[in-house]
Design a protein around this motif. Structure first.
Motif, PDB file in Angstrom:
ATOM      1  N   LEU A  39      12.938  49.064  -4.126  1.00 37.09           N
ATOM      2  CA  LEU A  39      12.984  48.468  -2.785  1.00 37.09           C
ATOM      3  C   LEU A  39      14.417  48.066  -2.428  1.00 37.09           C
ATOM      4  O   LEU A  39      14.814  48.140  -1.265  1.00 37.09           O
ATOM      5  CB  LEU A  39      12.030  47.287  -2.670  1.00 37.09           C
ATOM      6  N   GLU A  60      13.767  38.089   2.381  1.00 34.39           N
ATOM      7  CA  GLU A  60      12.430  38.332   1.848  1.00 34.39           C
ATOM      8  C   GLU A  60      11.497  37.232   2.352  1.00 34.39           C
ATOM      9  O   GLU A  60      11.864  36.055   2.386  1.00 34.39           O
ATOM     10  CB  GLU A  60      12.418  38.355   0.309  1.00 34.39           C
ATOM     11  N   ILE A 126      12.021  42.263   3.552  1.00 37.11           N
ATOM     12  CA  ILE A 126      10.985  42.781   2.660  1.00 37.11           C
ATOM     13  C   ILE A 126       9.917  41.707   2.486  1.00 37.11           C
ATOM     14  O   ILE A 126      10.240  40.513   2.374  1.00 37.11           O
ATOM     15  CB  ILE A 126      11.591  43.168   1.286  1.00 37.11           C
ATOM     16  N   ASN A 128       6.386  41.367   0.098  1.00 34.97           N
ATOM     17  CA  ASN A 128       5.333  41.896  -0.772  1.00 34.97           C
ATOM     18  C   ASN A 128       4.253  40.840  -0.921  1.00 34.97           C
ATOM     19  O   ASN A 128       4.539  39.716  -1.342  1.00 34.97           O
ATOM     20  CB  ASN A 128       5.898  42.254  -2.143  1.00 34.97           C
ATOM     21  N   LEU A 215      10.032  45.859   5.829  1.00 40.29           N
ATOM     22  CA  LEU A 215       9.120  46.629   4.981  1.00 40.29           C
ATOM     23  C   LEU A 215       8.093  45.675   4.382  1.00 40.29           C
ATOM     24  O   LEU A 215       8.460  44.684   3.741  1.00 40.29           O
ATOM     25  CB  LEU A 215       9.921  47.293   3.852  1.00 40.29           C
TER      26      LEU A 215
END
Ligand code: SAH
Length: 339
Positions: A39, A60, A126, A128, A215
């Motif tokens: 990533l 993030e 990002i 997750n 993302l």
């Protein structure tokens, strides 16, 4: 009596502030170092395609222990040092406990309570397993209309909605938007994650204006559906989500369809969702894992290879988990999204 999303927000804030979530679950960056490395290199490629802005914000959302970015930064320093020099780290995290853990692994980062307070400028974001932690509302089909679920004494209670469902579009403050294809049945549940949709709109607007890409990797079906997915993990096991608020991790499936539509409506270009296994394989998961494994003793090599397979195999995390990107309209198709 508390509306479900308010209950979930309160329960998760308490959970992340007081518990060690990694005692209850594990996540992709904790499974393999290659996840964060790939990533990081993904962000480096997108940075190139933005014309190498310097400085650039690397952010993030919900960084947990900071593992993903620690792995990403190591790969960036090795493979893309000029991106490494240009980036400024910004973390969106509400838990003071996790902020302290992130500070140990990510010196020089700055923290924010929400994405709105991340400073202006080109952004690479990002997230997750961030969206699945955001609170959902649940609506139930009843007698040709909708009720909404509230929580009272550890149980659901349904309340009629104050207004009839609107025709659709944005602003369903009082009912979920209609679903293409129907499927309306007495008792069916529709989940709506308003903070995720608000985030998608914010990102669509911001990325279209200032440049950059976001993302997200998370789990959920490709298309919006009826059905409830609210779940709890307590001490690593499935548990009742409505009791002992703050003692369990509460998540719900991400509605990628609704998220994409909201981001597009605000000016962002959306790629995906692509199954995580396919996305990571396209980024070179197995090549990089094999290269690492070759330098390791056999047991460690086998563990690295199994970790990669766990992230990618369809019956493990490869299919339910998906990758989705929101981009500035000038960004070429980012790595992992082109066939
Ligand atoms: N990305 C990490 C952690 C996932 S757990 C990993 O993959 O391991 C969810 C993360 O989001 C935690 O860091 C949690 O504290 C954070 N979080 C949850 N709700 C949040 C919110 N509303 N605002 C900001 N951070 C939040």
């Amino acid at each position: 009596m508390e509306r479900l999303d308010r209950f979930m927000a309160r329960a998760n804030a308490a959970y992340y502030a007081t518990r060690d979530p990694y005692a209850d679950f594990t996540t992709s960056p904790e499974i393999s170092q290659v996840f964060g490395e790939l990533l990081g290199l993904w962000a480096a490629v997108v940075w190139e395609s933005l014309g190498r802005p310097d400085p650039v914000l690397l952010a993030e959302a919900g960084p947990g222990r900071g593992t993903l970015l620690a792995d990403a930064l190591r790969a960036i320093r090795q493979g893309a040092p000029s991106f490494g020099a240009a980036l400024r780290l910004h973390l969106v995290e509400t838990s003071p406990r996790l902020r302290a853990e992130q500070a140990r692994r990510l010196p020089g980062a700055r923290w924010h309570d929400d994405i709105e307070s991340v400073p202006a400028g080109p952004l690479l974001l990002i997230g997750n397993e961030f969206l699945d932690a955001l609170p959902v509302r649940q609506f139930v089909c009843r007698g040709g209309g909708w009720t909404e679920r509230y929580v009272t004494d550890g149980m659901f209670a349904e309340q009629p909605l104050p207004l009839p469902p609107p025709a659709g579009g944005e602003g369903f403050g009082c009912a979920p938007p209609p679903l293409a294809g129907g499927g309306w049945e007495e008792g069916s549940v529709r989940e709506v994650c308003e903070p995720a949709l608000a985030l998608a709109r914010q990102l669509g607007t911001r990325l279209a204006a200032a440049g950059g890409a976001a993302l997200f990797l998370d789990y959920g079906p490709e298309q919006s559906t009826f059905g409830e997915s609210l779940q709890a993990l307590r001490h690593g096991h499935p548990a009742d989500p409505l009791t002992e608020a703050g003692s369990a991790d509460l998540t719900a499936h991400v509605d990628f369809d609704a998220f994409s539509a909201a981001a597009r409506g605000a000016g962002g270009v959306v790629y995906g969702p692509v199954p995580q296994g396919l996305f990571l394989a396209r980024l070179g998961l197995f090549q990089r894992t094999n290269r690492l494994a070759r330098e390791q003793p056999p047991r460690r090599a086998a563990a690295l290879i199994d970790a990669a397979r766990r992230l990618a195999e369809p019956d493990r995390m490869g299919r339910l988990f998906k990758a989705l990107a929101v981009c500035h309209p000038g960004v070429p198709v980012p790595p992992g999204f082109a066939p």
